[in-house]
Design a protein around this motif. Structure first.
Motif, PDB file in Angstrom:
ATOM      1  N   ALA A  10       0.833  -1.208   0.000  1.00 58.40           N
ATOM      2  CA  ALA A  10       0.000   0.000   0.000  1.00 58.40           C
ATOM      3  C   ALA A  10       0.866   1.256   0.000  1.00 58.40           C
ATOM      4  CB  ALA A  10      -0.926  -0.009   1.212  1.00 58.40           C
ATOM      5  N   ALA A  11       1.959   1.223   0.764  1.00 56.78           N
ATOM      6  CA  ALA A  11       2.870   2.367   0.805  1.00 56.78           C
ATOM      7  C   ALA A  11       3.515   2.594  -0.560  1.00 56.78           C
ATOM      8  CB  ALA A  11       3.944   2.148   1.864  1.00 56.78           C
ATOM      9  N   GLU A  12       3.945   1.517  -1.188  1.00 60.72           N
ATOM     10  CA  GLU A  12       4.586   1.635  -2.498  1.00 60.72           C
ATOM     11  C   GLU A  12       3.605   2.141  -3.551  1.00 60.72           C
ATOM     12  OE1 GLU A  12       6.024  -2.309  -2.985  1.00 60.72           O
ATOM     13  OE2 GLU A  12       7.917  -1.942  -1.908  1.00 60.72           O
ATOM     14  N   GLU A  13       2.364   1.669  -3.469  1.00 61.43           N
ATOM     15  CA  GLU A  13       1.356   2.120  -4.431  1.00 61.43           C
ATOM     16  C   GLU A  13       1.064   3.608  -4.250  1.00 61.43           C
ATOM     17  OE1 GLU A  13      -2.331   3.235  -6.174  1.00 61.43           O
ATOM     18  OE2 GLU A  13      -2.061   3.057  -4.004  1.00 61.43           O
ATOM     19  N   ALA A  14       0.975   4.054  -3.003  1.00 56.50           N
ATOM     20  CA  ALA A  14       0.735   5.473  -2.728  1.00 56.50           C
ATOM     21  C   ALA A  14       1.902   6.322  -3.225  1.00 56.50           C
ATOM     22  CB  ALA A  14       0.525   5.686  -1.233  1.00 56.50           C
ATOM     23  N   LEU A  15       3.119   5.830  -3.022  1.00 56.06           N
ATOM     24  CA  LEU A  15       4.292   6.558  -3.499  1.00 56.06           C
ATOM     25  C   LEU A  15       4.277   6.663  -5.021  1.00 56.06           C
ATOM     26  CD1 LEU A  15       7.032   7.820  -2.495  1.00 56.06           C
ATOM     27  CD2 LEU A  15       8.069   5.635  -3.104  1.00 56.06           C
ATOM     28  N   GLY A  16       3.903   5.584  -5.682  1.00 56.56           N
ATOM     29  CA  GLY A  16       3.879   5.575  -7.136  1.00 56.56           C
ATOM     30  C   GLY A  16       2.923   6.584  -7.727  1.00 56.56           C
ATOM     31  N   ARG A  17       1.815   6.852  -7.039  1.00 56.46           N
ATOM     32  CA  ARG A  17       0.859   7.830  -7.566  1.00 56.46           C
ATOM     33  C   ARG A  17       1.106   9.232  -7.025  1.00 56.46           C
ATOM     34  NH1 ARG A  17      -2.543   5.042  -3.748  1.00 56.46           N
ATOM     35  NH2 ARG A  17      -3.309   6.466  -2.124  1.00 56.46           N
ATOM     36  N   ASP A  19       1.095  10.196  -3.769  1.00 50.39           N
ATOM     37  CA  ASP A  19       0.401  10.514  -2.515  1.00 50.39           C
ATOM     38  C   ASP A  19       1.381  10.282  -1.369  1.00 50.39           C
ATOM     39  OD1 ASP A  19      -1.235  10.857  -0.342  1.00 50.39           O
ATOM     40  OD2 ASP A  19      -2.884   9.646  -1.131  1.00 50.39           O
ATOM     41  N   LEU A  20       2.174  11.289  -1.087  1.00 51.68           N
ATOM     42  CA  LEU A  20       3.293  11.134  -0.163  1.00 51.68           C
ATOM     43  C   LEU A  20       2.839  10.983   1.284  1.00 51.68           C
ATOM     44  CD1 LEU A  20       5.677  13.797  -1.734  1.00 51.68           C
ATOM     45  CD2 LEU A  20       5.362  11.399  -2.349  1.00 51.68           C
ATOM     46  N   VAL A  21       1.765  11.650   1.646  1.00 46.48           N
ATOM     47  CA  VAL A  21       1.274  11.553   3.022  1.00 46.48           C
ATOM     48  C   VAL A  21       0.809  10.129   3.316  1.00 46.48           C
ATOM     49  CG1 VAL A  21      -0.489  12.356   4.635  1.00 46.48           C
ATOM     50  CG2 VAL A  21       0.660  13.991   3.128  1.00 46.48           C
ATOM     51  N   ALA A  22       0.051   9.548   2.390  1.00 43.90           N
ATOM     52  CA  ALA A  22      -0.415   8.173   2.580  1.00 43.90           C
ATOM     53  C   ALA A  22       0.763   7.204   2.600  1.00 43.90           C
ATOM     54  CB  ALA A  22      -1.393   7.790   1.475  1.00 43.90           C
ATOM     55  N   ALA A  23       1.745   7.415   1.727  1.00 40.09           N
ATOM     56  CA  ALA A  23       2.916   6.539   1.704  1.00 40.09           C
ATOM     57  C   ALA A  23       3.653   6.584   3.038  1.00 40.09           C
ATOM     58  CB  ALA A  23       3.850   6.945   0.567  1.00 40.09           C
ATOM     59  N   GLU A  24       3.761   7.776   3.611  1.00 43.00           N
ATOM     60  CA  GLU A  24       4.414   7.897   4.918  1.00 43.00           C
ATOM     61  C   GLU A  24       3.624   7.161   5.994  1.00 43.00           C
ATOM     62  OE1 GLU A  24       5.572  11.270   8.295  1.00 43.00           O
ATOM     63  OE2 GLU A  24       4.867  11.915   6.308  1.00 43.00           O
ATOM     64  N   GLU A  25       2.324   7.345   6.002  1.00 39.59           N
ATOM     65  CA  GLU A  25       1.494   6.701   7.025  1.00 39.59           C
ATOM     66  C   GLU A  25       1.582   5.181   6.937  1.00 39.59           C
ATOM     67  OE1 GLU A  25      -2.367   8.288   6.345  1.00 39.59           O
ATOM     68  OE2 GLU A  25      -1.953  10.205   7.347  1.00 39.59           O
ATOM     69  N   PHE A  26       1.470   4.645   5.729  1.00 42.04           N
ATOM     70  CA  PHE A  26       1.548   3.193   5.559  1.00 42.04           C
ATOM     71  C   PHE A  26       2.934   2.673   5.948  1.00 42.04           C
ATOM     72  CE2 PHE A  26      -1.888   3.733   2.169  1.00 42.04           C
ATOM     73  CZ  PHE A  26      -2.897   3.253   2.993  1.00 42.04           C
ATOM     74  N   GLY A  27       3.978   3.392   5.532  1.00 43.27           N
ATOM     75  CA  GLY A  27       5.335   2.956   5.850  1.00 43.27           C
ATOM     76  C   GLY A  27       5.600   2.928   7.341  1.00 43.27           C
ATOM     77  N   ARG A  28       5.180   3.959   8.042  1.00 43.35           N
ATOM     78  CA  ARG A  28       5.392   4.000   9.498  1.00 43.35           C
ATOM     79  C   ARG A  28       4.606   2.892  10.196  1.00 43.35           C
ATOM     80  NH1 ARG A  28       8.450   8.100  11.034  1.00 43.35           N
ATOM     81  NH2 ARG A  28       8.450  10.088   9.902  1.00 43.35           N
ATOM     82  N   ALA A  29       3.413   2.615   9.711  1.00 40.19           N
ATOM     83  CA  ALA A  29       2.595   1.567  10.321  1.00 40.19           C
ATOM     84  C   ALA A  29       3.281   0.211  10.208  1.00 40.19           C
ATOM     85  CB  ALA A  29       1.220   1.526   9.658  1.00 40.19           C
ATOM     86  N   VAL A  30       3.880  -0.060   9.062  1.00 36.18           N
ATOM     87  CA  VAL A  30       4.583  -1.334   8.883  1.00 36.18           C
ATOM     88  C   VAL A  30       5.770  -1.425   9.832  1.00 36.18           C
ATOM     89  CG1 VAL A  30       5.938  -2.725   7.275  1.00 36.18           C
ATOM     90  CG2 VAL A  30       3.854  -1.593   6.486  1.00 36.18           C
ATOM     91  N   LEU A  31       6.555  -0.357   9.941  1.00 38.86           N
ATOM     92  CA  LEU A  31       7.764  -0.391  10.769  1.00 38.86           C
ATOM     93  C   LEU A  31       7.449  -0.476  12.256  1.00 38.86           C
ATOM     94  CD1 LEU A  31      10.060   2.158   8.887  1.00 38.86           C
ATOM     95  CD2 LEU A  31      10.183  -0.336   8.876  1.00 38.86           C
ATOM     96  N   ARG A  32       6.286  -0.028  12.648  1.00 43.24           N
ATOM     97  CA  ARG A  32       5.912  -0.171  14.059  1.00 43.24           C
ATOM     98  C   ARG A  32       5.768  -1.637  14.458  1.00 43.24           C
ATOM     99  NH1 ARG A  32       2.913   4.755  13.296  1.00 43.24           N
ATOM    100  NH2 ARG A  32       1.059   3.601  12.612  1.00 43.24           N
ATOM    101  N   ASP A  33       5.476  -2.491  13.484  1.00 43.64           N
ATOM    102  CA  ASP A  33       5.290  -3.915  13.766  1.00 43.64           C
ATOM    103  C   ASP A  33       6.542  -4.741  13.527  1.00 43.64           C
ATOM    104  OD1 ASP A  33       2.689  -3.544  14.503  1.00 43.64           O
ATOM    105  OD2 ASP A  33       1.849  -4.054  12.543  1.00 43.64           O
ATOM    106  N   GLY A  34       7.610  -4.127  13.036  1.00 47.79           N
ATOM    107  CA  GLY A  34       8.837  -4.873  12.793  1.00 47.79           C
ATOM    108  C   GLY A  34       9.616  -4.286  11.636  1.00 47.79           C
ATOM    109  N   GLU A  35      10.860  -4.725  11.495  1.00 44.71           N
ATOM    110  CA  GLU A  35      11.734  -4.180  10.461  1.00 44.71           C
ATOM    111  C   GLU A  35      11.347  -4.704   9.084  1.00 44.71           C
ATOM    112  OE1 GLU A  35      14.369  -2.062   8.389  1.00 44.71           O
ATOM    113  OE2 GLU A  35      13.838  -1.785  10.502  1.00 44.71           O
ATOM    114  N   SER A  36      11.355  -3.804   8.120  1.00 42.53           N
ATOM    115  CA  SER A  36      11.122  -4.141   6.713  1.00 42.53           C
ATOM    116  C   SER A  36      11.908  -3.152   5.880  1.00 42.53           C
ATOM    117  CB  SER A  36       9.631  -4.058   6.362  1.00 42.53           C
ATOM    118  OG  SER A  36       9.450  -4.033   4.952  1.00 42.53           O
ATOM    119  N   LEU A  37      12.912  -3.645   5.162  1.00 40.02           N
ATOM    120  CA  LEU A  37      13.726  -2.740   4.351  1.00 40.02           C
ATOM    121  C   LEU A  37      12.872  -2.047   3.299  1.00 40.02           C
ATOM    122  CD1 LEU A  37      16.511  -1.601   3.604  1.00 40.02           C
ATOM    123  CD2 LEU A  37      16.795  -3.563   2.060  1.00 40.02           C
TER     124      LEU A  37
END
Length: 417
Positions: A10-17, A19-37
């Motif tokens: 979801a973060a990558e899809e938002a970045l591609g279109r 939508d930087l705010v959504a990409a940031e929100e999705f990315g932070r949500a993933v990292l809160r649950d564990g590391e993901s490069l």
């Protein structure tokens, strides 16, 4: 809020279109649950493209470079270099970093991707001819991935247009769009398309293309501001300074916190429009901001900075200063191989009173609708031929370049005494 792989997607899809705010929100949500490069890098790019370069660098600094495989090294190094070049305003460091990584990778595909980004850096640093050489090599490589193709094709579209080679601009833009990486590259290729359309006398199509990009983005995203800049560039060409000023005031406010090369260009165009409107003090202030923000990463737009100086001088009624600055704009463009940009500068030089612009226009090798019109206009002005100036005014008015038409009409009246 999706998590894990779904959240990263979801973060990558938002970045591609874009939508930087959504990409940031999705990315932070993933990292809160564990590391993901993948999520970390998407988050970093979303932050960087919002102009938050220090935050992006901090996110990427948490990666253990030594533990990365070659594909992971590439995924990490590319956004880090881009962030250094634009958002941290450290172009020399970014180039050196990429060259270091280039020496570490072994696959031809990785090399092509690094070259594509280096080519983009080269373009922004004011060397479009060299950037085109790099882009062609990448686009001809059977090993180039979609990321490399996106960067190379977008840069090639803009370089070709500014160099006056319009035939392949649309095809290159389409290839960049098809690569779908990343979303903001669309504005680079679109600037090439609007430039080509302007020089082809198709201002309506140029404006529609730019307006569609504005409509497809949301304020206060940088993408929305860049779209407004592209519309404003067409409006300035039309001679509609007032409408362009309104757009550029919004765009400069949105781009000011970012490190994009678009930011200095927005200030340059705003100074031009204000100068054309006779707003002396405002034009001077915007010119000062453009000069303060201009540097190696925006050297491609050095001709636009000189034109901003020209129109600011004109607003002060400094005719010789205005002509000299317009000539310098054309010389700067020619030195960089930007023949189409030089042609636009020389048209403005004639508007500002340059009796010698005709020879410079004739020397340029630009095959487009506007070129012979510009030469006829310059020759008519030099000769003081009122009838020919009226004809030039009618020709420019016919393609929508009403600012040029108005000035040619005034010059015709002056020639009649």
């Amino acid at each position: 809020m999706p998590k894990g792989p779904d959240g990263t997607a979801a973060a990558e899809e938002a970045l591609g279109r874009g939508d930087l705010v959504a990409a940031e929100e999705f990315g932070r949500a993933v990292l809160r649950d564990g590391e993901s490069l993948a999520a970390r890098l998407t988050l970093a790019q979303a932050l960087a493209w919002q102009g938050r370069g220090r935050d992006a660098d901090a996110v990427m600094s948490e990666v253990d470079e030594a533990a990365l495989s070659e594909p992971e090294l590439m995924a990490w190094a590319l956004p880090r270099a881009a962030n250094q070049f634009w958002m941290l305003d450290e172009p020399e460091r970014a180039t050196a970093f990429l060259n270091t990584v280039r020496g570490r990778v072994t696959s031809e595909g990785a090399g092509a991707t690094l070259d594509a980004l280096l080519g983009t850096f080269t373009m922004n640093a004011g060397s479009p001819e060299r950037a085109m050489q790099i882009a062609r090599a990448v686009l001809d490589s059977p090993n180039a991935d979609q990321q490399a193709i996106g960067w190379a094709a977008a840069a090639a579209a803009l370089c070709n247009a500014r160099m006056g080679d319009f035939a392949d601009v649309d095809d290159l833009a389409a290839r960049a769009i098809a690569a779908k990486h990343p979303g903001l590259l669309r504005f680079t290729s679109a600037f090439g398309q609007t430039t080509a359309l302007i020089m082809s006398g198709e201002l309506d199509r140029a404006q529609k293309l730019a307006e569609d990009l504005v409509d497809g983005s949301e304020p206060p995203q940088p993408s929305h501001a860049i779209g407004q800049l592209l519309v404003a560039d067409v409006l300035i060409t039309r001679g509609d300074a007032a409408a362009s000023i309104a757009l550029l005031q919004t765009a400069t406010a949105a781009l000011a916190p970012t490190g994009y090369s678009w930011g200095p260009l927005a200030w340059m165009l705003l100074a031009q429009a204000l100068g054309q409107s006779g707003r002396i003090a405002d034009a001077g202030r915007m010119l000062a901001k453009a000069e303060a923000r201009h540097g190696l990463k925006s050297m491609l737009f050095a001709p636009e900075l000189s034109l901003a100086r020209a129109w600011t001088a004109a607003a002060r009624r400094d005719g010789p200063g205005a002509v000299n600055a317009a000539r310098e704009s054309a010389r700067a463009a020619e030195r960089g191989g930007q023949s189409a940009v030089a042609l636009r500068a020389l048209i403005d030089a004639v508007r500002l009173g340059d009796f010698r612009a005709g020879d410079a226009i004739e020397r340029l090798d630009v095959n487009c609708v506007v070129a012979p019109m510009a030469l006829s206009y310059a020759r008519a002005f030099t000769a003081g031929d009122a009838g020919a100036l009226d004809q030039a005014a009618a020709a420019f008015d016919g393609i929508g370049m009403r600012g040029v038409a108005r000035d040619a009409t005034k010059q015709a009246a002056a020639a009649r005494g």
